[in-house]
Write a protein that holds these residues in place. Structure first.
Motif, PDB file in Angstrom:
ATOM      1  N   ALA A  43      40.413  51.638  29.309  1.00 28.52           N
ATOM      2  CA  ALA A  43      40.104  51.538  30.739  1.00 28.52           C
ATOM      3  C   ALA A  43      39.244  50.314  31.040  1.00 28.52           C
ATOM      4  CB  ALA A  43      39.402  52.807  31.199  1.00 28.52           C
ATOM      5  N   PHE A  77      50.140  47.174  42.508  1.00 32.86           N
ATOM      6  CA  PHE A  77      50.328  48.354  41.657  1.00 32.86           C
ATOM      7  C   PHE A  77      49.278  48.410  40.553  1.00 32.86           C
ATOM      8  CE2 PHE A  77      52.091  50.219  37.742  1.00 32.86           C
ATOM      9  CZ  PHE A  77      52.273  51.517  38.180  1.00 32.86           C
ATOM     10  N   TRP A  78      49.136  47.289  39.829  1.00 34.97           N
ATOM     11  CA  TRP A  78      48.199  47.304  38.691  1.00 34.97           C
ATOM     12  C   TRP A  78      46.757  47.411  39.163  1.00 34.97           C
ATOM     13  CZ3 TRP A  78      49.779  48.677  34.182  1.00 34.97           C
ATOM     14  CH2 TRP A  78      51.103  48.446  33.813  1.00 34.97           C
ATOM     15  N   ALA A 129      45.850  49.029  41.894  1.00 30.20           N
ATOM     16  CA  ALA A 129      45.670  50.411  42.351  1.00 30.20           C
ATOM     17  C   ALA A 129      45.474  51.363  41.177  1.00 30.20           C
ATOM     18  CB  ALA A 129      46.873  50.844  43.180  1.00 30.20           C
ATOM     19  N   THR A 130      46.099  51.079  40.028  1.00 29.50           N
ATOM     20  CA  THR A 130      45.897  51.962  38.863  1.00 29.50           C
ATOM     21  C   THR A 130      44.442  51.928  38.405  1.00 29.50           C
ATOM     22  OG1 THR A 130      46.475  50.243  37.270  1.00 29.50           O
ATOM     23  CG2 THR A 130      48.274  51.695  37.983  1.00 29.50           C
ATOM     24  N   ALA A 131      43.745  50.833  38.750  1.00 28.77           N
ATOM     25  CA  ALA A 131      42.325  50.738  38.374  1.00 28.77           C
ATOM     26  C   ALA A 131      41.416  51.033  39.568  1.00 28.77           C
ATOM     27  CB  ALA A 131      42.030  49.347  37.830  1.00 28.77           C
ATOM     28  N   GLY A 132      42.015  51.449  40.678  1.00 27.28           N
ATOM     29  CA  GLY A 132      41.230  51.815  41.851  1.00 27.28           C
ATOM     30  C   GLY A 132      40.757  50.628  42.681  1.00 27.28           C
ATOM     31  N   ARG A 183      42.617  44.177  37.800  1.00 26.81           N
ATOM     32  CA  ARG A 183      42.193  45.430  37.156  1.00 26.81           C
ATOM     33  C   ARG A 183      40.708  45.401  36.780  1.00 26.81           C
ATOM     34  NH1 ARG A 183      43.847  46.786  32.442  1.00 26.81           N
ATOM     35  NH2 ARG A 183      42.859  48.774  32.822  1.00 26.81           N
TER      36      ARG A 183
END
Lengths: 214, 225
Positions: A77, A100-101, A103-106, A149
């Motif tokens: 993470a 997308f990438w 958003a996966t890390a907020g 990220r």
């Protein structure tokens, strides 16, 4: 202890081939360390060990104070790996991939816009499908995904590959800025002149071991 | 987990919308299968009798392509590896991919049922609609869950194009049987009573829940291997 990456007597075996044969390395936070060495020396494996993708047969690897084997998910993470593949979705646009990438890390859309601008991927290019980009533009998009990220440790395998001179300059500026902001960068590159100028330290990887400069 | 699932499902559906692989290749293939069955059997009374089974068989064949496609977009440029390295919750990835697959399969089932009405003269009864919809939803959920699980299992394997149908076909056999029986009851094929269909819906729901739970737990370790 301000070590961002620490390998102690790391041995990694791929099939029956010892890709790392007792590697020792300590990288401090905020450093940009260049791994140099011939093909097959173990540079890529070393980066993949740090990302928790290759398990160690012996020895220990820790990232940001966390043992990679014991805390693999927590380590992942906080690191970002740019390998030989770009990890992009061909049918999506540059912006959609980075969105997308991120958003996966907020991360939010404001951050995405800033990253795209910093890497010269804003404007019309942001709305072009990745499948229609040149190799260099894809590489820059992959790097943008990594930046968005907000990784604390960047593991970059041949990040200059496929980039034109302007793209390489932007990459170097991005890495320097990231390191100045506290990120740690570990990169393997055959662009020795450029990477040596960029790096704060150069180590040599030979036959699965790490040699520190004398 | 659900945040990641929403992101992955939206991303997969957007990719399919852009590439049109489902509409331009998978749907024509599924319709072609229905037409070929009609040519092979060629007797209207027989076609009416076996229409539910043929529809679900066509769905199963098409599912192989949909699952292959769902994982091809992840492996073509190392995105699945990138998801692993980014520490993205694998349970969320599983659920997102399964939801996107379920949406595609559900669209396909609707289309094939219409095809069965037109080609096989199958009749959809108003009083069987609830059973038909419930059975279709349960069956597509089960197919999507097991398809995503096996898609992840074979994603990095050599010869995955042929390995996936070989592994998946026996596992989805219970869905094929239960969905065909429930659909027969919903359509009243050969005088089957409506009430006979609900136990089969129970089988479909159990299958969907079981593989949904197994997939959520096992997907992470599977893609690590």
């Amino acid at each position: 202890m301000d070590a961002a990456v620490e390998l102690c007597d790391a041995v990694a075996v791929l099939g029956s081939y010892p890709a790392l044969a007792g590697a020792d390395l300590t990288v401090r936070r905020g450093e940009i360390v260049l791994l140099q060495g011939p093909n097959g020396a173990g540079k890529t494996t070393l980066l993949r060990v740090c990302a928790g993708l290759v398990p160690l047969a012996r020895g220990r690897a820790s990232v940001l104070g966390l043992d990679v084997a014991a805390h693999r998910d927590a380590v992942r993470a906080r690191v970002g790996l740019l390998g030989h593949a770009n990890g992009l979705y061909q049918e999506l646009t540059v912006r959609e991939n980075v969105d997308f990438w991120a958003a996966t890390a907020g991360a939010g859309t404001d951050e995405v816009a800033s990253v795209l601008e910093r890497l010269g991927l804003d404007g019309r290019l942001a709305d072009v499908a990745v499948s229609r980009l040149s190799a260099g533009q894809r590489r820059r998009t992959a790097l943008a995904c990594l930046v968005a990220r907000r990784a604390e440790v960047w593991l970059l395998d041949e990040p200059h590959a496929g980039l034109d001179a302007a793209g390489r300059d932007r990459l170097d500026e991005t890495l320097t800025a990231a390191a100045a902001a506290g990120a740690t960068v570990l990169l393997a590159s055959h662009e020795l002149d450029r990477a040596t100028r960029l790096a704060t330290r150069v180590v040599e990887v030979v036959a699965g071991t790490v040699r520190q400069p004398s | 987990m659900w945040r990641v699932a929403r992101l992955v499902a939206a991303k997969d559906l957007r990719i399919e919308w852009r590439s049109r692989v489902v509409t331009n290749q998978v749907v024509p293939f599924a319709v072609l299968v229905l037409v070929m069955f009609a040519f092979a059997l060629d007797v209207e009374s027989v076609l009416q009798r076996v229409a539910p089974g043929l529809v679900w068989l066509a769905v199963m064949f098409s599912q192989f392509f949909l699952v292959q496609r769902a994982f091809a977009v992840e492996t073509s440029d190392g995105a699945l590896d990138a998801l692993r390295v980014a520490g993205v919750d694998p349970a969320g990835v599983f659920l997102g991919k399964a939801l996107a697959l379920m949406a595609q399969l559900a669209s396909l089932v609707i289309l094939l049922l219409v095809g069965a009405v037109l080609l096989y003269r199958a009749e959809i009864r108003a009083d069987g609609l609830v059973l038909l919809v419930t059975a279709a939803c349960s069956a597509t959920a089960g197919l999507a869950a097991v398809g995503t699980l096996y898609g992840g299992l074979t994603a990095g394997a050599k010869g995955r194009e042929t390995l996936l149908p070989l592994l998946l076909a026996p596992v989805v056999a219970p869905v094929l049987i239960a969905a065909a029986r429930a659909t027969e009851a919903a359509l009243g094929t050969a005088g089957t009573a409506l009430g006979d269909g609900w136990p089969w819906v129970g089988v479909l729901a159990t299958f969907a829940v079981a593989f949904g739970v197994v997939g959520t737990v096992a997907f992470g370790p599977l893609i690590e291997e």
